[in-house]
Design a protein around this motif. Structure first.
Motif, PDB file in Angstrom:
ATOM      1  N   THR A  54       0.807  -1.224   0.000  1.00 20.59           N
ATOM      2  CA  THR A  54       0.000   0.000   0.000  1.00 20.59           C
ATOM      3  C   THR A  54       0.840   1.274   0.000  1.00 20.59           C
ATOM      4  O   THR A  54       0.296   2.363  -0.199  1.00 20.59           O
ATOM      5  N   CYS A  56       1.922   2.608   2.512  1.00 21.02           N
ATOM      6  CA  CYS A  56       1.522   3.339   3.715  1.00 21.02           C
ATOM      7  C   CYS A  56       2.442   3.010   4.883  1.00 21.02           C
ATOM      8  O   CYS A  56       2.914   1.881   5.004  1.00 21.02           O
ATOM      9  N   VAL A  64      -6.282  10.850   5.494  1.00 20.06           N
ATOM     10  CA  VAL A  64      -7.103   9.905   4.738  1.00 20.06           C
ATOM     11  C   VAL A  64      -8.089  10.680   3.869  1.00 20.06           C
ATOM     12  O   VAL A  64      -8.846  11.527   4.369  1.00 20.06           O
ATOM     13  N   ALA A  66     -11.069   9.884   1.036  1.00 19.88           N
ATOM     14  CA  ALA A  66     -11.895   8.886   0.367  1.00 19.88           C
ATOM     15  C   ALA A  66     -12.577   9.539  -0.832  1.00 19.88           C
ATOM     16  O   ALA A  66     -13.286  10.538  -0.682  1.00 19.88           O
ATOM     17  N   ARG A  99      -3.173   8.829   2.655  1.00 19.83           N
ATOM     18  CA  ARG A  99      -3.818   7.711   1.956  1.00 19.83           C
ATOM     19  C   ARG A  99      -4.998   8.187   1.128  1.00 19.83           C
ATOM     20  O   ARG A  99      -5.762   9.053   1.549  1.00 19.83           O
ATOM     21  N   ASP A 101      -8.268   6.510  -0.736  1.00 25.27           N
ATOM     22  CA  ASP A 101      -9.117   5.335  -0.923  1.00 25.27           C
ATOM     23  C   ASP A 101     -10.127   5.633  -2.024  1.00 25.27           C
ATOM     24  O   ASP A 101     -10.818   6.652  -1.972  1.00 25.27           O
ATOM     25  N   TYR A 103     -13.466   4.607  -4.148  1.00 24.00           N
ATOM     26  CA  TYR A 103     -14.730   3.863  -4.092  1.00 24.00           C
ATOM     27  C   TYR A 103     -15.612   4.245  -5.277  1.00 24.00           C
ATOM     28  O   TYR A 103     -15.453   5.310  -5.863  1.00 24.00           O
ATOM     29  N   LYS A 114     -16.065  -1.692  -0.186  1.00 26.26           N
ATOM     30  CA  LYS A 114     -14.635  -1.779   0.057  1.00 26.26           C
ATOM     31  C   LYS A 114     -13.921  -0.936  -0.988  1.00 26.26           C
ATOM     32  O   LYS A 114     -14.366  -0.839  -2.129  1.00 26.26           O
ATOM     33  N   PRO A 115     -12.809  -0.301  -0.607  1.00 22.30           N
ATOM     34  CA  PRO A 115     -12.107   0.519  -1.600  1.00 22.30           C
ATOM     35  C   PRO A 115     -11.587  -0.323  -2.754  1.00 22.30           C
ATOM     36  O   PRO A 115     -11.059  -1.414  -2.550  1.00 22.30           O
ATOM     37  N   SER A 118      -6.479   1.295  -2.367  1.00 21.95           N
ATOM     38  CA  SER A 118      -6.135   2.092  -1.196  1.00 21.95           C
ATOM     39  C   SER A 118      -4.620   2.216  -1.160  1.00 21.95           C
ATOM     40  O   SER A 118      -3.908   1.247  -0.898  1.00 21.95           O
ATOM     41  N   CYS A 120      -1.001   4.962  -0.387  1.00 19.38           N
ATOM     42  CA  CYS A 120      -0.440   6.171   0.210  1.00 19.38           C
ATOM     43  C   CYS A 120       0.539   6.834  -0.742  1.00 19.38           C
ATOM     44  O   CYS A 120       1.205   6.154  -1.538  1.00 19.38           O
ATOM     45  N   SER A 179     -13.420   3.420   5.897  1.00 12.91           N
ATOM     46  CA  SER A 179     -12.178   4.161   5.673  1.00 12.91           C
ATOM     47  C   SER A 179     -11.864   5.215   6.718  1.00 12.91           C
ATOM     48  O   SER A 179     -10.695   5.556   6.920  1.00 12.91           O
TER      49      SER A 179
END
Length: 282
Positions: A54, A56, A64, A66, A99, A101, A103, A114-115, A118, A120, A179
């Motif tokens: 990831t 991350c 974060v 989204a 990060r 994410d 969707y 769920k993403p 995802s 970073c 998230s």
């Protein structure tokens, strides 16, 4: 001949002076080397341990974001281009080790969203000094591990088949739960970006039946089931203009109240316009 005017003494004095400055230069060079080495060691010591899958930090992302895309109706070529322009600016603005994410709005009756991806931000090469790292390697990592995977997923999402329903509220709730509610992210900056025409459409509530009074939405039992805790979460909406949508001003007013009822302090709205990205509609 006096000792002062002795040529040998003058030569010895010059040699001693040159030796003196030579020593000074060696000391300065040593201090520079030690400083560079110290900076490198400090940088390495303070560099977080990274998850390879990831990119991350294992200690958690610094922020974060989204991104929730409404592809339940097809996007025009112009809207796709406008979105890609805005998305490029977004991916470049994610903070180091922040990060993102990704969707898409979908049915949540059987399971939470769920993403799709995802990741970073590992940082751009231009942000890394050659004294403590390899800018070319860092930039390649950004391209291969962050930029290109996101672009591939975005392309697939934009070409997805339309769906019968557009459960925007339900999808927002799912994103918050999956998230933005982890204990490790509790004190981190959090943001939701919603790319949509804002035309909520499910069997329980549909804006295609007309603009309802906000009180009727808030007091509806179905709203209590799908509302989220949006406190401490920044909200941005990239609006998609569609022919069958209500007026943008009414939609913005309606959704501002809906977000406020869920604890959001403020919400930013803009309109995706052709190839110019997102333009403020206020």
């Amino acid at each position: 001949m006096s000792r002062r005017n002795n040529p040998r003494n003058r030569k010895d004095a010059r040699v001693e002076k040159e030796d003196y400055w030579g020593i000074i230069m060696l000391i300065v060079a040593a201090l520079i080397i030690i400083g560079i080495g110290g900076a490198f060691v400090y940088s390495k010591k303070n560099m977080p341990e990274i998850e390879k899958s990831t990119l991350c930090p294992k200690s958690g992302a610094t922020s974060v974001t989204a991104l929730l895309i409404d592809a339940t109706d097809s996007l025009s070529i112009q809207q796709k281009q406008a979105f890609l322009s805005a998305f490029q600016s977004l991916s470049d603005s994610i903070s180091l080790h922040g990060r993102l994410d990704l969707y898409f709005i979908h049915d949540t009756q059987t399971s939470l969203l769920k993403p799709v991806v995802s990741l970073c931000n590992p940082g751009h090469g231009a942000e890394i000094s050659e004294l403590v790292g390899n800018p070319r390697h860092v930039e390649q990592t950004w391209q291969d591990g962050f930029g290109q995977p996101l672009e591939r997923e975005i392309t697939q999402l934009l070409n997805a088949s339309p769906e019968k329903e557009s459960p925007i509220l339900e999808s927002i709730q799912s994103v918050v739960l999956t998230s933005l509610s982890a204990p490790i992210d509790r004190d981190k900056p959090k943001k939701i970006i919603i790319v949509s025409d804002l035309m909520q459409h499910t069997s329980n509530a549909s804006l295609y039946r007309g603009t309802p009074a906000i009180e009727s939405i808030i007091q509806n039992k179905s709203f209590n089931r799908v509302k989220s805790d949006l406190r401490d979460i920044d909200i941005s909406v990239w609006m998609l203009a569609r022919d069958n949508a209500l007026s943008r001003s009414k939609l913005v007013e309606l959704w501002q109240r809906i977000f406020a009822e869920q604890g959001a302090q403020n919400a930013y709205f803009c309109v995706l316009v052709e190839s110019n990205g997102c333009q403020n509609d206020r």
